[in-house]
Design a protein around this motif. Structure first.
Motif, PDB file in Angstrom:
ATOM      1  N   ASN A 101     -24.711   8.959  96.099  1.00  0.00           N
ATOM      2  CA  ASN A 101     -23.454   9.456  95.550  1.00  0.00           C
ATOM      3  C   ASN A 101     -22.712   8.394  94.752  1.00  0.00           C
ATOM      4  O   ASN A 101     -21.994   8.723  93.812  1.00  0.00           O
ATOM      5  CB  ASN A 101     -22.555   9.991  96.665  1.00  0.00           C
ATOM      6  N   ASP A 102     -22.850   7.130  95.126  1.00  0.00           N
ATOM      7  CA  ASP A 102     -22.210   6.064  94.364  1.00  0.00           C
ATOM      8  C   ASP A 102     -22.761   6.009  92.949  1.00  0.00           C
ATOM      9  O   ASP A 102     -22.020   5.767  91.996  1.00  0.00           O
ATOM     10  CB  ASP A 102     -22.416   4.707  95.038  1.00  0.00           C
ATOM     11  N   THR A 105     -21.297   8.920  90.963  1.00  0.00           N
ATOM     12  CA  THR A 105     -19.919   8.599  90.610  1.00  0.00           C
ATOM     13  C   THR A 105     -19.870   7.588  89.477  1.00  0.00           C
ATOM     14  O   THR A 105     -19.046   7.711  88.566  1.00  0.00           O
ATOM     15  CB  THR A 105     -19.173   8.057  91.840  1.00  0.00           C
ATOM     16  N   SER A 106     -20.734   6.599  89.508  1.00  0.00           N
ATOM     17  CA  SER A 106     -20.780   5.601  88.435  1.00  0.00           C
ATOM     18  C   SER A 106     -21.177   6.232  87.111  1.00  0.00           C
ATOM     19  O   SER A 106     -20.612   5.908  86.064  1.00  0.00           O
ATOM     20  CB  SER A 106     -21.761   4.480  88.782  1.00  0.00           C
ATOM     21  N   LEU A 108     -20.741   9.409  86.219  1.00  0.00           N
ATOM     22  CA  LEU A 108     -19.615  10.230  85.775  1.00  0.00           C
ATOM     23  C   LEU A 108     -18.478   9.374  85.224  1.00  0.00           C
ATOM     24  O   LEU A 108     -17.850   9.725  84.220  1.00  0.00           O
ATOM     25  CB  LEU A 108     -19.113  11.116  86.912  1.00  0.00           C
ATOM     26  N   GLY A 109     -18.218   8.241  85.852  1.00  0.00           N
ATOM     27  CA  GLY A 109     -17.199   7.318  85.347  1.00  0.00           C
ATOM     28  C   GLY A 109     -17.574   6.759  83.979  1.00  0.00           C
ATOM     29  O   GLY A 109     -16.728   6.654  83.087  1.00  0.00           O
TER      30      GLY A 109
END
Length: 139
Positions: A101-102, A105-106, A108-109
């Motif tokens: 998930n990290d 998230t990275s 998407l960021g």
């Protein structure tokens, strides 16, 4: 869409000014090198110009001097490429140590930052094009 983006970009710029001012007041940036201060200062100047250009483009305003905006749009493009490169290198360093998930998230960021850099440049570039066409002599 451009009006919403211009307002959100301007609000983000104002929030960034408050955060940087708060960090300066707390001496949290005391150990920063001269290059770091140059990058922060240039970022704030470019973000201010971009916020003005985006707002002028979105709300159909004329911001003098008209001759400034075409060269500024190219400078904003170079700055957007630099900021995108920095975002990409930060993504690579975060992706190297994260998983699952990290990593999502990275990604998407990174996509969000690339979209913000791209659309902010595009708005300023379109404003520079519009202003230069309006100032062109009639044939």
């Amino acid at each position: 869409m451009w009006k919403i983006f211009a307002v959100l970009y301007s609000l983000a710029f104002a929030f960034g000014l408050v955060v940087v001012g708060y960090l300066i007041a707390l001496d949290a940036l005391a150990g920063m090198t001269s290059l770091g201060w140059i990058v922060i200062s240039a970022s704030m100047v470019m973000a201010l110009g971009t916020a003005i250009g985006l707002t002028a483009y979105a709300f159909n305003l004329n911001v003098p001097p008209a001759e400034l905006w075409r060269p500024f749009s190219w400078l904003a493009g170079a700055w957007a490429l630099f900021a995108s490169f920095i975002s990409f290198t930060k993504f690579l360093s975060a992706a190297a140590v994260s998983s699952g998930n990290d990593l999502i998230t990275s990604v998407l960021g990174l996509l969000l930052m690339l979209a913000v850099h791209g659309f902010s440049w595009l708005g300023v570039w379109r404003y520079g094009q519009r202003v230069s066409r309006q100032g062109a002599p009639a044939r």
